[in-house]
Design a protein around this motif. Structure first.
Motif, PDB file in Angstrom:
ATOM      1  N   UNK A   1       0.799  -1.218   0.000  1.00 11.97           N
ATOM      2  CA  UNK A   1       0.000   0.000   0.000  1.00 11.97           C
ATOM      3  C   UNK A   1       0.835   1.273   0.000  1.00 11.97           C
ATOM      4  N   UNK A   2       1.949   1.270   0.711  1.00 17.34           N
ATOM      5  CA  UNK A   2       2.742   2.500   0.823  1.00 17.34           C
ATOM      6  C   UNK A   2       3.194   3.027  -0.540  1.00 17.34           C
ATOM      7  N   UNK A   3       3.703   2.192  -1.447  1.00 18.49           N
ATOM      8  CA  UNK A   3       4.080   2.722  -2.759  1.00 18.49           C
ATOM      9  C   UNK A   3       2.895   3.292  -3.547  1.00 18.49           C
ATOM     10  N   UNK A   4       1.739   2.650  -3.430  1.00 19.09           N
ATOM     11  CA  UNK A   4       0.539   3.130  -4.120  1.00 19.09           C
ATOM     12  C   UNK A   4       0.142   4.499  -3.581  1.00 19.09           C
ATOM     13  N   UNK A   5       0.135   4.627  -2.257  1.00 19.21           N
ATOM     14  CA  UNK A   5      -0.250   5.888  -1.616  1.00 19.21           C
ATOM     15  C   UNK A   5       0.755   6.983  -1.951  1.00 19.21           C
ATOM     16  N   UNK A   6       2.046   6.676  -1.843  1.00 19.13           N
ATOM     17  CA  UNK A   6       3.072   7.683  -2.139  1.00 19.13           C
ATOM     18  C   UNK A   6       2.975   8.162  -3.586  1.00 19.13           C
ATOM     19  N   UNK A   7       2.781   7.239  -4.522  1.00 18.69           N
ATOM     20  CA  UNK A   7       2.679   7.611  -5.936  1.00 18.69           C
ATOM     21  C   UNK A   7       1.459   8.506  -6.160  1.00 18.69           C
ATOM     22  N   UNK A   8       0.348   8.138  -5.538  1.00 18.47           N
ATOM     23  CA  UNK A   8      -0.867   8.950  -5.685  1.00 18.47           C
ATOM     24  C   UNK A   8      -0.642  10.362  -5.149  1.00 18.47           C
ATOM     25  N   UNK A   9      -0.040  10.463  -3.969  1.00 21.68           N
ATOM     26  CA  UNK A   9       0.208  11.776  -3.367  1.00 21.68           C
ATOM     27  C   UNK A   9       1.175  12.603  -4.216  1.00 21.68           C
ATOM     28  N   UNK A  10       2.199  11.953  -4.752  1.00 23.26           N
ATOM     29  CA  UNK A  10       3.163  12.657  -5.602  1.00 23.26           C
ATOM     30  C   UNK A  10       2.504  13.163  -6.879  1.00 23.26           C
ATOM     31  N   UNK A  11       1.671  12.323  -7.505  1.00 25.32           N
ATOM     32  CA  UNK A  11       0.968  12.737  -8.726  1.00 25.32           C
ATOM     33  C   UNK A  11       0.007  13.889  -8.458  1.00 25.32           C
ATOM     34  N   UNK A  12      -0.571  13.890  -7.274  1.00 31.03           N
ATOM     35  CA  UNK A  12      -1.522  14.931  -6.900  1.00 31.03           C
ATOM     36  C   UNK A  12      -0.808  16.209  -6.452  1.00 31.03           C
ATOM     37  N   UNK A  13       0.470  16.085  -6.105  1.00 36.26           N
ATOM     38  CA  UNK A  13       1.238  17.247  -5.665  1.00 36.26           C
ATOM     39  C   UNK A  13       1.097  17.557  -4.186  1.00 36.26           C
ATOM     40  N   UNK A  14       0.610  16.594  -3.399  1.00 34.12           N
ATOM     41  CA  UNK A  14       0.465  16.807  -1.961  1.00 34.12           C
ATOM     42  C   UNK A  14       1.791  16.573  -1.252  1.00 34.12           C
TER      43      UNK A  14
END
Length: 145
Positions: free
Chosen positions: A115-128
């Protein structure tokens, strides 16, 4: 002042209304910005609680616990949670720090986090803006500005 109130009691009505509005506003603010936890089963598609789907842990606090979810469900939960918290942050007129619990991957196949890589990638793509908790690598802090 006492003479004014005695001869014009209607003057108290606006004062009472202002106090009541202030109390209601304070309660709404507390609901928006408090750390009370509430977990339940939530259908992401309808936004309603549903007993026919696996348990989804959404928190009314600033914490989202994704333990035990697969990557697709976790991403859906994360999207919904961040959208909701962004709306609350705007309503509260300030920044907000959120905690996302992904787990360390100890119970995942091969012991690697899923889950951590999925969450980190999502946050990075979103710019958070986000950081891994140095004391617990299974927890991320997200800063909404």
């Amino acid at each position: 002042m006492d003479d004014i109130i005695l001869h014009h009691p209607f003057i108290l009505i606006p004062i009472i209304v202002i106090v009541i509005i202030g109390l209601i506003g304070g309660c709404i603010y507390c609901l928006c910005c408090s750390d009370n936890n509430e977990y339940g089963k939530l259908n992401i598609n309808t936004g309603e609680y549903d007993n026919d789907i696996p348990e989804v842990r959404i928190s009314t606090s600033k914490t989202l616990d994704l333990h035990g979810m697969d990557a697709n469900n976790a991403k859906s939960e994360l999207e919904w949670f961040l959208e909701r918290k962004e709306q609350e942050r705007k309503w509260c007129n300030g920044s907000m720090t959120l905690t996302i619990i992904t787990g360390k991957g100890n119970h995942s196949p091969h012991g690697h986090p899923v889950l951590k890589p999925v969450v980190k990638k999502y946050l990075e793509n979103k710019g958070d803006t986000h950081n891994v908790d140095p004391q617990n690598t299974g927890r991320l802090f997200v800063q909404l500005l």
